[in-house]
Scaffold this motif. Sequence first.
Motif, PDB file in Angstrom:
ATOM      1  N   GLY B  41       0.828  -1.207   0.000  1.00 39.35           N
ATOM      2  CA  GLY B  41       0.000   0.000   0.000  1.00 39.35           C
ATOM      3  C   GLY B  41       0.856   1.248   0.000  1.00 39.35           C
ATOM      4  O   GLY B  41       0.421   2.321  -0.398  1.00 39.35           O
ATOM      5  N   LEU B  99     -14.764  -6.212   5.937  1.00 38.44           N
ATOM      6  CA  LEU B  99     -13.979  -5.798   4.782  1.00 38.44           C
ATOM      7  C   LEU B  99     -14.911  -5.187   3.759  1.00 38.44           C
ATOM      8  O   LEU B  99     -16.044  -5.621   3.604  1.00 38.44           O
ATOM      9  CB  LEU B  99     -13.223  -6.977   4.163  1.00 38.44           C
ATOM     10  CG  LEU B  99     -14.035  -8.217   3.797  1.00 38.44           C
ATOM     11  CD1 LEU B  99     -13.475  -8.833   2.531  1.00 38.44           C
ATOM     12  CD2 LEU B  99     -14.011  -9.214   4.928  1.00 38.44           C
ATOM     13  N   GLN B 100     -14.418  -4.168   3.100  1.00 40.49           N
ATOM     14  CA  GLN B 100     -15.180  -3.620   1.984  1.00 40.49           C
ATOM     15  C   GLN B 100     -14.410  -3.910   0.705  1.00 40.49           C
ATOM     16  O   GLN B 100     -14.698  -4.868   0.011  1.00 40.49           O
ATOM     17  CB  GLN B 100     -15.467  -2.141   2.204  1.00 40.49           C
ATOM     18  CG  GLN B 100     -16.620  -1.968   3.219  1.00 40.49           C
ATOM     19  CD  GLN B 100     -16.870  -0.529   3.578  1.00 40.49           C
ATOM     20  OE1 GLN B 100     -16.691   0.374   2.795  1.00 40.49           O
ATOM     21  NE2 GLN B 100     -17.292  -0.305   4.815  1.00 40.49           N
ATOM     22  N   CYS B 101     -13.383  -3.113   0.392  1.00 39.26           N
ATOM     23  CA  CYS B 101     -12.622  -3.456  -0.808  1.00 39.26           C
ATOM     24  C   CYS B 101     -11.751  -4.675  -0.566  1.00 39.26           C
ATOM     25  O   CYS B 101     -11.429  -5.406  -1.483  1.00 39.26           O
ATOM     26  CB  CYS B 101     -11.781  -2.268  -1.275  1.00 39.26           C
ATOM     27  SG  CYS B 101     -10.277  -2.005  -0.337  1.00 39.26           S
ATOM     28  N   GLY B 102     -11.312  -4.860   0.669  1.00 45.63           N
ATOM     29  CA  GLY B 102     -10.554  -6.054   1.016  1.00 45.63           C
ATOM     30  C   GLY B 102      -9.057  -5.972   0.796  1.00 45.63           C
ATOM     31  O   GLY B 102      -8.347  -6.937   1.073  1.00 45.63           O
ATOM     32  N   VAL B 103      -8.542  -4.846   0.360  1.00 44.19           N
ATOM     33  CA  VAL B 103      -7.099  -4.815   0.087  1.00 44.19           C
ATOM     34  C   VAL B 103      -6.293  -4.723   1.375  1.00 44.19           C
ATOM     35  O   VAL B 103      -5.164  -5.189   1.447  1.00 44.19           O
ATOM     36  CB  VAL B 103      -6.730  -3.690  -0.907  1.00 44.19           C
ATOM     37  CG1 VAL B 103      -6.637  -2.339  -0.222  1.00 44.19           C
ATOM     38  CG2 VAL B 103      -5.426  -4.004  -1.630  1.00 44.19           C
ATOM     39  N   THR B 105      -7.311  -6.186   4.105  1.00 42.25           N
ATOM     40  CA  THR B 105      -7.743  -7.305   4.943  1.00 42.25           C
ATOM     41  C   THR B 105      -6.617  -8.289   5.289  1.00 42.25           C
ATOM     42  O   THR B 105      -6.478  -8.661   6.461  1.00 42.25           O
ATOM     43  CB  THR B 105      -8.918  -8.032   4.253  1.00 42.25           C
ATOM     44  OG1 THR B 105      -9.900  -7.053   3.919  1.00 42.25           O
ATOM     45  CG2 THR B 105      -9.524  -9.081   5.159  1.00 42.25           C
ATOM     46  N   LEU B 135      -3.661   0.571   8.001  1.00 41.91           N
ATOM     47  CA  LEU B 135      -4.641   1.531   7.495  1.00 41.91           C
ATOM     48  C   LEU B 135      -5.766   0.814   6.773  1.00 41.91           C
ATOM     49  O   LEU B 135      -5.538  -0.087   5.977  1.00 41.91           O
ATOM     50  CB  LEU B 135      -3.990   2.501   6.500  1.00 41.91           C
ATOM     51  CG  LEU B 135      -2.874   3.384   7.027  1.00 41.91           C
ATOM     52  CD1 LEU B 135      -2.406   4.320   5.911  1.00 41.91           C
ATOM     53  CD2 LEU B 135      -3.355   4.191   8.226  1.00 41.91           C
ATOM     54  N   CYS B 136      -6.986   1.255   7.061  1.00 38.68           N
ATOM     55  CA  CYS B 136      -8.129   0.874   6.250  1.00 38.68           C
ATOM     56  C   CYS B 136      -8.839   2.171   5.898  1.00 38.68           C
ATOM     57  O   CYS B 136      -9.123   2.979   6.767  1.00 38.68           O
ATOM     58  CB  CYS B 136      -9.077  -0.039   7.009  1.00 38.68           C
ATOM     59  SG  CYS B 136     -10.580  -0.364   6.051  1.00 38.68           S
ATOM     60  N   ARG B 137      -9.079   2.365   4.625  1.00 39.77           N
ATOM     61  CA  ARG B 137      -9.717   3.610   4.215  1.00 39.77           C
ATOM     62  C   ARG B 137     -11.212   3.403   3.978  1.00 39.77           C
ATOM     63  O   ARG B 137     -11.931   4.375   3.748  1.00 39.77           O
ATOM     64  CB  ARG B 137      -9.030   4.108   2.937  1.00 39.77           C
ATOM     65  CG  ARG B 137      -9.318   5.536   2.548  1.00 39.77           C
ATOM     66  CD  ARG B 137      -8.890   6.577   3.559  1.00 39.77           C
ATOM     67  NE  ARG B 137      -8.773   7.888   2.921  1.00 39.77           N
ATOM     68  CZ  ARG B 137      -8.626   9.039   3.560  1.00 39.77           C
ATOM     69  NH1 ARG B 137      -8.567   9.055   4.888  1.00 39.77           N
ATOM     70  NH2 ARG B 137      -8.522  10.173   2.892  1.00 39.77           N
ATOM     71  N   CYS B 138     -11.665   2.144   4.013  1.00 39.14           N
ATOM     72  CA  CYS B 138     -13.060   1.882   3.655  1.00 39.14           C
ATOM     73  C   CYS B 138     -14.010   1.783   4.844  1.00 39.14           C
ATOM     74  O   CYS B 138     -15.152   2.202   4.749  1.00 39.14           O
ATOM     75  CB  CYS B 138     -13.179   0.570   2.889  1.00 39.14           C
ATOM     76  SG  CYS B 138     -12.348   0.529   1.302  1.00 39.14           S
ATOM     77  N   THR B 139     -13.579   1.151   5.923  1.00 35.85           N
ATOM     78  CA  THR B 139     -14.547   0.680   6.924  1.00 35.85           C
ATOM     79  C   THR B 139     -14.745   1.606   8.108  1.00 35.85           C
ATOM     80  O   THR B 139     -15.681   1.410   8.880  1.00 35.85           O
ATOM     81  CB  THR B 139     -14.089  -0.664   7.523  1.00 35.85           C
ATOM     82  OG1 THR B 139     -12.845  -0.433   8.204  1.00 35.85           O
ATOM     83  CG2 THR B 139     -13.922  -1.720   6.456  1.00 35.85           C
ATOM     84  N   GLY B 140     -13.842   2.561   8.319  1.00 40.17           N
ATOM     85  CA  GLY B 140     -13.915   3.354   9.552  1.00 40.17           C
ATOM     86  C   GLY B 140     -13.563   2.531  10.780  1.00 40.17           C
ATOM     87  O   GLY B 140     -13.760   2.980  11.912  1.00 40.17           O
ATOM     88  N   TYR B 141     -13.044   1.310  10.581  1.00 37.80           N
ATOM     89  CA  TYR B 141     -12.511   0.412  11.606  1.00 37.80           C
ATOM     90  C   TYR B 141     -13.566  -0.220  12.510  1.00 37.80           C
ATOM     91  O   TYR B 141     -13.279  -1.203  13.198  1.00 37.80           O
ATOM     92  CB  TYR B 141     -11.437   1.103  12.483  1.00 37.80           C
ATOM     93  CG  TYR B 141     -10.307   1.680  11.678  1.00 37.80           C
ATOM     94  CD1 TYR B 141      -9.339   0.860  11.117  1.00 37.80           C
ATOM     95  CD2 TYR B 141     -10.213   3.055  11.437  1.00 37.80           C
ATOM     96  CE1 TYR B 141      -8.299   1.387  10.352  1.00 37.80           C
ATOM     97  CE2 TYR B 141      -9.185   3.584  10.668  1.00 37.80           C
ATOM     98  CZ  TYR B 141      -8.225   2.747  10.131  1.00 37.80           C
ATOM     99  OH  TYR B 141      -7.209   3.268   9.380  1.00 37.80           O
TER     100      TYR B 141
END
Lengths: 753, 161
Positions: B41, B99-103, B105, B135-141
Amino acid sequence: MTVTEPKPSYKYVGTRPVRHDGLEKVTGRARFAADLNMSGQLHGIVVRSPHAHARIVSIDTSEAEAMPGVKAVITGDDFPAVEPGHRQYDMCINVIARDKVFYEGHALAAVAASTRDQAQAAAAAVKVEYEVLPAVLTIDQALAADAPVLHAHMMTAGANPPAEEPSNISNITRFSGGELDAGFAEADLVIEREFTTQPVHQGYIEPHACVADTGQDGHTTIWCSSQGHFNVRSSTATLLGWENTRIRVIPAEIGGGFGGKTTIYLEPLAVALSAKAGRPVKMVMTRDEVFRATGPAPGTKLRIKLGVKRDGTLVAGDAYLIYTNGAYAGPGGLLGAMTVFESYKIPNFEIEALDVVINTARSAAYRAPAAPLTAYAMETMLDEIAEELGIDPIDFRIQNAVTEGDPSTMGFPFARIGFVECLEAVRDHPNYKAPLGPNQGRGIAAGYWFNIGESSSATVNLNEDGTATVVTGSPDIGGSRASMALMAAEELGIDVYDIRPVVGDTEAVGFTDVTEGSRATFATGMAVVEACRRMVVELRGRAAKMMGVEVDDIDWVDGQAVYTGSDGDKAPLSVAEITAKAKRTGGPLTATGSLEAHGAGPGFAVHVCDLEVDPETGVVRVVRYTASQDAGTAIHPSYVEGQIQGGVAQGVGWALNEEYIYDSDGVMENPSFLDYRVPVASDLPMIDAIIVEVPNPAHPYGVRGVGETGIVPPIPAVANAIYGATGCRIRDLPMSPIRVLDAITSNGGSNGA
Amino acid sequence: MSRVHVTCTINGDPAEFLCDGGQTLLDALRDEVGLTGAKEGCGTGDCGACSIVMDGRLLCSCLVLAPEAEGTTISTVEGMASGDDLHPLQQCFLEGAALQCGVCTPGFLVAAKALLDRNPEPTETEIRYGLAGNLCRCTGYDKIVRAVQAAATQITATNES
Ligand code: FES
Ligand code: FES
């Protein structure tokens, strides 16, 4: 937590199955673009400008071409010339510069070699002679009378009187309604405020990547990570001057986009390198390249004036909005103008919005583009007014909120919308009454996004065993495969796990627009429903043949063909029983749906943020957060909540930390996740998502897009909460510790007028 | 340039690969060994998408040189499930829509497993700080933290029974 209007009871829609693509994603087997490798592949590296603004005097690739392992070098000369006025001129000269570079990081050549190291070495050996030009880096510089003009052809669109000289203003948008002066004359309270914000990046975790394989026959296959592979095809074709049929684009899994992957950067370069070298070429951006050369969302300067009567009725609004779109024309100001007053009944208004070009990377869409910034201005001002008038901020918003039938800024009446319901949901949530500790504050704010429809296609194939494959053209960024399967399951009456949702490539499914504007579950979902309904018609016909009865006497009930005629009892036929006999009743069972979706219902959201400010350091910590949003109907509630929670996290980052920082030459100073700090898990609390369901009348299941609205309220919610905690109104983003501390120590800082 | 021969154990199996002296372990795993579960990433140790465990330590494989893997024992996301049986974390991520985009994950799963191996009953705060390198940019953790909580409960219950 969900707030629901009465709605039909569904068997699958609204449930939470494990997503169909989940297993690959938790085992590491899912194939994102950078995970793909082709036999004999080369590695491509882009040569980028170190200058923010320069004329390219010459490019000498001879030394690079002679280096070990190098198989191809390309420059802008390898692509057909484009002239201003060309439909996609900006995109074309952004992907590869021609005579000028417009920002630091602008691509101007590319190299393919056997290894990445060789390609990097060769890229460094490409000799470029520049005539460095003065860079325009801020809105004020762009608008200065003696400003260097970026594009000699840029005549302001929408200028009145028409522009006679080129300038850095690409576009002026004006909307108005009522009588502004009369409106302000009616007002008991008038406030006017100014705001500034900086560009921010979408920050998807997966850098852009692709592989292109161009054959001797002049056809190419591209595997890439994008929000829309049909757009990759057409944009690549445009740049290369090719027909669409020469390009097949196969979507890889996509590691986040948020709007930033609705445009293209690498694909035409990879195709051109591959064509020249006769080998597949893989290109993967570094994070540094992602920051410097892709994405950002616009920075702004905003000035808004509002007039309100003592009883809390808004009567007048005047907005002057300036958006930077990086180095090319862009829609920031237009979208700002379309959103700034949209949520409230303001009978007298004028909006003027400027789109301005500066020497920074070309901006790209970022979740509800432009709206978070107009919301920052509007929603903090509404808070001030509510306080001044002594009205509860939610009651004040309810009093002025648009409802069904009210005109939008552009004059169209709203259909059924759920804004008031979202406000009530937050008002009635325990978070709104929870006790606050010392140095803590609470802020509420609303947000709006119009959502879009566009073109979508879907194909449903029934398999011999009665299971189904649903193929759509929408890349799955955050669970949309599961939504498609749920809607298909509901329509066909097949178990959701007996449906395989697939994202088809450009040759496997009908044209489908980019996944943007929160449209996938709405519009592509409509295409799936249309295909399924055609399939049900077909299934009824096949069942009628098998039973030897009239098709009108067959109903489709719960996944079965049921005979309703009067000619005695006949056993119902399941999908599997019908497909098993398909060869004898007319052949394979397949149906398609393709449509231009209209009526994407607007999405509203209301957030409440509780946070604590450290008075010694200015550090802000969010301690509690609740977000309501109208989803119309939540097809898969977990992923609706996920969209809301993700939007909140991004919005909080935008509010508190995120910004592009440039040095005086326009070189980005923070192109890494270390220096461009996005929120991590320890920066945030749990985010309580309240799904409000006010069905969208235009969708068969009532869906409204949910991907974007959630990022609109957080900035003003945080700003209002900081005010609650400190008594300071901060009108410049980000509200970083230093800015908060400054505001506190200067005893109110930018508080007050 | 002559390549370096590395012998190590990956996900329980003996493994060998050739790499360049300056290649990162992340690149070697992805390009030489063919394990593409770990993602790049950032390449600078700031996102955790490349998380692996080497000799019991959670690491960003983008910050490790491939030759340093000589003689070590490495686990990656590909080694988390045993056969068809997903690790409770993988199961909880799926069921909890973490997971949303899963990258991100794979990195989160590896980091969360390292956390639970060390601290089987973490508080929410410990989970949040334990995963602050990812970092996760999709889920808000939110759903990630809940999935880790659920997995911790499940693992503890299984161990006690
Ligand atoms: S890729 Fe290693 S930490 Fe980001
Ligand atoms: S799920 Fe997309 S970055 Fe985490």
